[in-house]
Design a protein around this motif. Structure first.
Motif, short mmCIF file in Angstrom:
data_model
loop_
_atom_site.label_atom_id
_atom_site.label_comp_id
_atom_site.label_asym_id
_atom_site.label_seq_id
_atom_site.Cartn_x
_atom_site.Cartn_y
_atom_site.Cartn_z
N HIS A 101 0.82 -1.21 0.00
CA HIS A 101 0.00 0.00 0.00
C HIS A 101 0.86 1.26 0.00
N ALA A 102 1.99 1.22 0.68
CA ALA A 102 2.88 2.38 0.69
C ALA A 102 3.39 2.70 -0.70
N ALA A 103 3.43 1.70 -1.57
CA ALA A 103 3.92 1.90 -2.94
C ALA A 103 2.83 2.37 -3.90
N HIS A 104 1.59 2.43 -3.44
CA HIS A 104 0.50 2.84 -4.32
C HIS A 104 0.67 4.28 -4.80
N THR A 105 0.45 4.48 -6.08
CA THR A 105 0.34 5.81 -6.66
C THR A 105 -1.12 6.24 -6.61
N PRO A 106 -1.41 7.50 -6.83
CA PRO A 106 -2.82 7.90 -6.94
C PRO A 106 -3.57 7.13 -8.03
N ASP A 107 -2.89 6.82 -9.14
CA ASP A 107 -3.53 6.00 -10.17
C ASP A 107 -3.90 4.63 -9.63
N ASP A 108 -3.01 4.05 -8.83
CA ASP A 108 -3.30 2.74 -8.23
C ASP A 108 -4.51 2.81 -7.31
N GLU A 109 -4.61 3.89 -6.56
CA GLU A 109 -5.74 4.05 -5.64
C GLU A 109 -7.07 4.04 -6.40
N GLU A 110 -7.13 4.82 -7.47
CA GLU A 110 -8.37 4.88 -8.24
C GLU A 110 -8.66 3.54 -8.92
N LEU A 111 -7.61 2.92 -9.45
CA LEU A 111 -7.77 1.63 -10.11
C LEU A 111 -8.27 0.58 -9.13
N SER A 112 -7.65 0.52 -7.95
CA SER A 112 -8.04 -0.44 -6.93
C SER A 112 -9.49 -0.25 -6.52
N ALA A 113 -9.86 0.99 -6.24
CA ALA A 113 -11.23 1.27 -5.81
C ALA A 113 -12.24 0.95 -6.90
N THR A 114 -11.88 1.27 -8.15
CA THR A 114 -12.79 0.97 -9.26
C THR A 114 -13.01 -0.53 -9.39
N LEU A 115 -11.93 -1.29 -9.32
CA LEU A 115 -12.04 -2.75 -9.39
C LEU A 115 -12.93 -3.29 -8.28
N ALA A 116 -12.69 -2.84 -7.06
CA ALA A 116 -13.46 -3.33 -5.93
C ALA A 116 -14.94 -2.99 -6.07
N LEU A 117 -15.23 -1.78 -6.51
CA LEU A 117 -16.63 -1.36 -6.63
C LEU A 117 -17.33 -2.05 -7.79
N VAL A 118 -16.61 -2.35 -8.86
CA VAL A 118 -17.21 -3.12 -9.96
C VAL A 118 -17.57 -4.52 -9.48
N GLU A 119 -16.63 -5.16 -8.78
CA GLU A 119 -16.95 -6.48 -8.23
C GLU A 119 -18.14 -6.39 -7.29
N ALA A 120 -18.14 -5.38 -6.44
CA ALA A 120 -19.22 -5.23 -5.47
C ALA A 120 -20.57 -5.08 -6.15
N VAL A 121 -20.66 -4.19 -7.12
CA VAL A 121 -21.96 -3.90 -7.71
C VAL A 121 -22.46 -5.07 -8.56
N THR A 122 -21.57 -5.82 -9.18
CA THR A 122 -22.03 -6.98 -9.93
C THR A 122 -22.50 -8.09 -9.00
N ASN A 123 -22.16 -7.99 -7.73
CA ASN A 123 -22.69 -8.90 -6.71
C ASN A 123 -23.85 -8.28 -5.94
N GLY A 124 -24.38 -7.17 -6.44
CA GLY A 124 -25.57 -6.58 -5.86
C GLY A 124 -25.35 -5.56 -4.76
N ILE A 125 -24.09 -5.17 -4.53
CA ILE A 125 -23.78 -4.20 -3.47
C ILE A 125 -23.87 -2.80 -4.06
N THR A 126 -24.78 -2.00 -3.53
CA THR A 126 -24.97 -0.64 -4.02
C THR A 126 -24.46 0.43 -3.05
N PHE A 127 -24.08 0.00 -1.83
CA PHE A 127 -23.55 0.97 -0.86
C PHE A 127 -22.42 0.30 -0.08
N THR A 128 -21.28 0.99 -0.02
CA THR A 128 -20.08 0.47 0.62
C THR A 128 -19.58 1.43 1.68
N VAL A 129 -19.35 0.91 2.88
CA VAL A 129 -18.68 1.69 3.92
C VAL A 129 -17.18 1.47 3.76
#
Length: 461
Positions: A101-129
């Protein structure tokens, strides 16, 4: 004359999760301007509205969007299923999560979050804490917007002394610096329709008394909520006993920070007094059962989450992070929660399927103080709606009561369509707001770079 609306979502069965837990046969949900304007039979809605689009239909169940009460969107997602599952306690964090995580760039942060949220929403998750590992909140907010789902956003903090330069980048700072970061998050999500700020700290014993009191006061003042990690294992108890002579929740009570604004992640190892304090102060718990099993943290022998729920405690289920639970699937997490509750107590009457589904929907919403906005299909609520495909093998034959198979037979793979905030974001099982092929290509490169360049330990290679 028919009323124009945006979307009409039809199902053989509509599971509302409203106060009466109404289930409508051959029902529909009408959506206009991002809100639900009607939940009724197909005959009543079809005869009243003229939709721009119709979703669902026969062989479909319509239900509320699922709520993930604790998810790290950044940090581990780009090295998913790479961290060994036989590491000693703490090694997944110190040897993998922190250096990567210390090596993450801002691009990595957005990419990681996008991936996680895509997986989440295709599994029916519409709200994430979001659990707080965010380093660049603007980029994670961009991920929320790209996918089109709702959630909370924070950037976690802690103020213990450390010799590691990486730790400063990962949220360590003075009390003022940490609170200023929370203030910055509030500013960038101001007036956002589906993403709200949540004050986030690392928790454990990595926050001074001054910091946790300041964060609690900030959250109460701004109505933003506060979340941090506590007692997934006995390590937190040992640390607090060594430092202040009291167990963690007892010490937090002494500091005056317990209250309905607080969502504690984990709280697996609770003493009797701690459990009573959480109940008395209406503190919520985010339970992430896959994490406790994968990391061997003692949920089956020491966990008291089922008792907490039985006694009226506010609890939601979460999926945590890839060093602890690889699948971002709340239906799977709810199933595991129910199974652990029954088995640990040797009592099959505990946590039946309808309670497990509540934890993933309306009770999860109540745990984060948003039951008036999400978690059920009711008029005037946010239009977060999930359509389940019952032509899949696990749904054949389809029973008259869909709650049992939703928990015990199904999972996120049965999701066919998702509406989030009134917008279609998943159609025929695929996220339509993000180019997954392009996302996968970028992710492969980031994965190789992070694993190979940060010295993450690979003892079995």
């Amino acid at each position: 004359m028919l009323e124009p609306i945006d979307i009409l979502i039809r199902g053989d069965t509509v599971v509302t999760m409203d106060p009466d837990r109404s289930i409508i046969t051959d029902g529909a949900v009408a959506v206009r301007g991002g809100r639900i304007i009607a939940v009724d039979t197909w005959e009543a809605t079809h005869g009243r509205f003229e939709p721009d689009e119709i979703l669902g239909g026969s062989n479909r169940i319509v239900m509320p969007g699922l709520i993930n009460a604790h998810q790290h969107l950044t940090g581990d997602r780009l090295i998913r299923s790479t961290i060994p599952d036989d590491l000693p306690p703490g090694a997944a964090i110190t040897e993998w999560a922190i250096p990567v995580h210390a090596a993450h760039t801002p691009d990595d942060e957005e990419l990681s979050a996008t991936l996680a949220l895509v997986e989440a929403v295709t599994n029916g998750i519409t709200f994430t804490v979001e659990a707080g590992t965010v380093l660049t909140p603007e980029r994670v907010l961009a991920a929320y917007d790209a996918v089109g789902v709702g959630g909370t956003l924070g950037t976690w903090g802690w103020d213990v002394e450390t010799a590691s330069a990486d730790h400063g980048r990962l949220g360590a700072g003075s009390v003022r610096e940490v609170i200023d970061r929370q203030r910055h998050v509030r500013a960038i999500v101001a007036d956002h329709p589906t993403v709200s700020a949540c004050a986030t700290l690392v928790g454990h014993d990595l926050m001074s008394d001054e910091l946790v009191q300041a964060a609690s006061a900030f959250a109460v003042e701004h109505g933003s909520g506060l979340t941090f990690h506590l007692s997934p294992s006995v390590a937190d108890t040992d640390a607090y006993l060594a430092r202040v002579g009291r167990r963690p929740v007892e010490h937090l009570a002494d500091l005056g920070v317990l209250g309905p604004h607080l969502l504690i992640a984990h709280a697996v190892h609770l003493g009797n007094t701690e459990l009573e304090l959480l109940l008395d102060h209406h503190v919520a718990i985010a339970s992430c059962p896959w994490a406790y099993l994968r990391l061997g943290q003692g949920m089956t022998t020491h966990g008291r989450h089922a008792e907490f729920v039985e006694r009226g405690g506010r609890l939601g289920v979460g999926c945590d992070s890839e060093n602890a639970g690889d699948a971002i699937d709340v239906l799977l997490a709810a199933r595991l929660f129910a199974g652990i509750a029954k088995d640990a107590a040797e009592d099959p009457t505990l946590t039946p399927a309808h309670i497990a589904l509540e934890l993933a929907t309306i009770s999860g919403a109540a745990a984060i103080g948003m039951e008036g906005e999400i978690g059920s299909l009711e008029v005037d609520k946010r239009a977060d709606v999930v359509v389940i495909d019952t032509t899949r093998p696990e749904w054949i034959p389809t029973p008259s009561d869909p709650i049992l198979p939703l928990i015990w037979a199904s999972d996120g793979r049965a999701v066919s369509d998702v509406v989030a905030g009134g917008r279609v974001v998943v159609r025929d099982g695929s996220c339509v707001t993000v180019d997954l092929t392009e996302l996968a290509s970028r992710s492969r490169g980031a994965h190789q770079r992070l694993v190979s360049s940060q010295g993450a330990h690979t003892p079995h290679q």
